[in-house]
Design a protein around this motif. Structure first.
Motif, mmCIF file in Angstrom:
data_model
loop_
_atom_site.group_PDB
_atom_site.id
_atom_site.type_symbol
_atom_site.label_atom_id
_atom_site.label_comp_id
_atom_site.label_asym_id
_atom_site.label_seq_id
_atom_site.Cartn_x
_atom_site.Cartn_y
_atom_site.Cartn_z
ATOM 1 N N ILE A 118 3.090 -0.902 -3.121
ATOM 2 C CA ILE A 118 4.231 -1.764 -2.387
ATOM 3 C C ILE A 118 5.660 -1.735 -3.070
ATOM 4 N N TYR A 119 5.822 -0.871 -3.946
ATOM 5 C CA TYR A 119 7.099 -0.720 -4.020
ATOM 6 C C TYR A 119 7.754 0.688 -3.488
ATOM 7 N N GLY A 120 7.076 1.190 -2.627
ATOM 8 C CA GLY A 120 7.332 2.414 -2.069
ATOM 9 C C GLY A 120 7.408 3.565 -3.256
ATOM 10 N N THR A 121 7.777 4.978 -2.838
ATOM 11 C CA THR A 121 7.827 6.123 -3.939
ATOM 12 C C THR A 121 9.268 6.161 -4.114
ATOM 13 N N SER A 122 9.383 6.833 -5.497
ATOM 14 C CA SER A 122 10.555 7.448 -5.956
ATOM 15 C C SER A 122 10.253 8.407 -7.235
ATOM 16 N N LEU A 123 11.234 9.173 -7.383
ATOM 17 C CA LEU A 123 11.233 10.120 -8.414
ATOM 18 C C LEU A 123 12.127 9.640 -9.697
ATOM 19 N N ASP A 124 13.133 8.827 -9.185
ATOM 20 C CA ASP A 124 13.896 8.254 -10.252
ATOM 21 C C ASP A 124 14.139 7.001 -10.539
ATOM 22 N N GLU A 125 13.655 6.063 -9.609
ATOM 23 C CA GLU A 125 13.702 4.707 -9.959
ATOM 24 C C GLU A 125 12.415 4.323 -10.723
ATOM 25 N N THR A 126 12.812 3.135 -11.626
ATOM 26 C CA THR A 126 11.765 2.243 -12.317
ATOM 27 C C THR A 126 11.488 0.785 -11.700
ATOM 28 N N PHE A 127 10.382 0.621 -11.408
ATOM 29 C CA PHE A 127 9.833 -0.747 -10.752
ATOM 30 C C PHE A 127 9.227 -1.380 -11.979
ATOM 31 N N ASP A 128 9.626 -2.807 -11.819
ATOM 32 C CA ASP A 128 8.833 -4.016 -12.482
ATOM 33 C C ASP A 128 8.658 -5.007 -11.262
ATOM 34 N N GLU A 129 8.208 -6.291 -11.763
ATOM 35 C CA GLU A 129 7.929 -7.192 -10.569
ATOM 36 C C GLU A 129 9.011 -7.803 -10.183
ATOM 37 N N HIS A 130 10.209 -7.655 -10.678
ATOM 38 C CA HIS A 130 11.468 -8.257 -10.200
ATOM 39 C C HIS A 130 12.059 -7.169 -8.759
ATOM 40 N N SER A 131 11.268 -6.045 -8.806
ATOM 41 C CA SER A 131 11.962 -4.888 -7.776
ATOM 42 C C SER A 131 11.664 -5.297 -6.539
ATOM 43 N N GLN A 132 12.554 -4.921 -5.484
ATOM 44 C CA GLN A 132 12.285 -5.217 -4.065
ATOM 45 C C GLN A 132 11.237 -4.368 -3.647
ATOM 46 N N THR A 133 10.342 -4.873 -2.752
ATOM 47 C CA THR A 133 9.091 -4.292 -2.144
ATOM 48 C C THR A 133 9.640 -3.430 -0.886
ATOM 49 N N ARG A 134 8.948 -2.355 -0.398
ATOM 50 C CA ARG A 134 9.559 -1.952 0.818
ATOM 51 C C ARG A 134 8.393 -0.876 1.351
ATOM 52 N N VAL A 135 8.408 -1.049 2.557
ATOM 53 C CA VAL A 135 7.479 -0.244 3.256
ATOM 54 C C VAL A 135 7.984 0.940 3.861
ATOM 55 N N MET A 136 7.317 2.028 3.339
ATOM 56 C CA MET A 136 7.850 3.550 3.301
ATOM 57 C C MET A 136 6.859 4.392 3.789
ATOM 58 N N ASP A 137 5.487 3.844 4.019
ATOM 59 C CA ASP A 137 4.552 4.814 4.555
ATOM 60 C C ASP A 137 2.975 3.768 4.732
ATOM 61 N N PHE A 138 1.811 4.501 4.881
ATOM 62 C CA PHE A 138 0.647 3.938 5.479
ATOM 63 C C PHE A 138 0.323 2.687 3.957
#
Length: 297
Positions: A118-138
């Motif tokens: 649900i967070y999408g993908t990234s090589l350099d970002e770090t996600f926790d429960e406060h991170s914004q969700t984003r639709v990037m793929d299936f």
């Protein structure tokens, strides 16, 4: 406690059942049809959705309901497969919502499976429960609709368990992930720099139990160990545990040719931190990849 599990015949569900029946809890497995060779235990029973639709009162006095149901993403994503993956999740959530609305005494909590996609993908970002969700793929689109549907479950504490790669010997992705290394042909996948967030199956079970027992936990909860790794770090750790070489890379184009769009799961990733679990005092038995893999050797 009396706990119902949707998807109880799967990898995580079976591990939960072993854990809870050992503790003396009464477990109800909700399924489309009774398995041909069901597990028998004095604290275990099976109910089909058809039975529940006719007699929802059979699930009165539940302490918790855990919904893990959904078709596996580990298949070639044809048009029909994508439809099956999405519908299997939304249909079960709809059935859970209907059941909860019919119960006079509702369970204290619903643990709804979700995923870190649900967070999408990234090589350099770090996600926790406060991170914004984003639709990037299936995958991220599936999980967003899954969680949106779960938000409509009424009048209960809802925990949306965002599950990472679950490592265990009895199911999930790990047996296939380590197979090339056991055969001596393991190596990085693609660049090897993509992040892999993971959790040992025993910590997965303990975290679900922790969320049920802690009334202050609700909303998104990342089910991932506190120390994610890159694909390269993971591969080197698997090779070292099994005393095998780490030398045979799998190029991105070759993987895409073999599994198609499913290659997104292996070639892209997320660095996910379980902030909410840690803030509430959960202690991981296996916070580091080497210890987790050594236990599974």
């Amino acid at each position: 406690m009396k706990i119902a599990i949707c998807g109880g015949t799967g990898f995580i569900g079976q591990s939960l059942i072993k854990h809870w029946t050992t503790q003396g809890h009464h477990i109800v497995i909700i399924t489309r049809k009774i398995p041909s060779n069901p597990t028998f235990h004095e604290h275990l029973e099976y109910l089909t959705w058809d039975q529940i639709n006719h007699h929802p009162e059979s699930l009165e006095n539940l302490d918790a309901l855990v919904n893990l149901a959904g078709a596996s993403l580990s298949q070639r994503w044809t048009k029909q497969a994508k439809k099956r993956i999405m519908e299997s999740r939304l249909t079960t959530v709809s059935s859970v919502r209907k059941l909860i609305s019919q119960l006079k005494k509702k369970p204290a909590v619903v643990i709804q499976a979700s995923a870190i996609a649900i967070y999408g993908t990234s090589l350099d970002e770090t996600f926790d429960e406060h991170s914004q969700t984003r639709v990037m793929d299936f995958p991220s689109g599936v999980v967003q609709q899954w969680e949106d549907a779960a938000d409509s479950i009424p009048d209960v504490r809802l925990v949306k368990l965002r599950i990472s790669v679950v490592l265990g010997n009895d199911g999930g992705a790990y047996p296939m992930m380590r197979l090339p290394f056991r055969l001596g042909v393991g190596g990085r996948i693609g660049s090897g720099q993509q992040w892999m967030s993971w959790i040992h199956i025993s910590d997965m079970v303990r975290l679900i139990d922790f969320c049920i027992l802690n009334p202050n936990i609700e909303g998104p909860v990342n089910a991932s160990a506190s120390q994610p790794v890159t694909n390269d770090q993971f591969g080197k750790a698997v090779a070292a545990i099994h005393n095998k070489p780490y030398w045979f890379p799998l190029p991105s184009f070759l993987l895409k040719g073999i599994v198609g769009e499913l290659s997104l799961i292996l070639l892209k990733g997320q660095r996910v931190i379980p902030s909410k679990a840690l803030e509430h005092g959960f202690v991981f038995t296996y916070p580091e990849i080497k210890g987790a893999l050594q236990d599974l050797k």
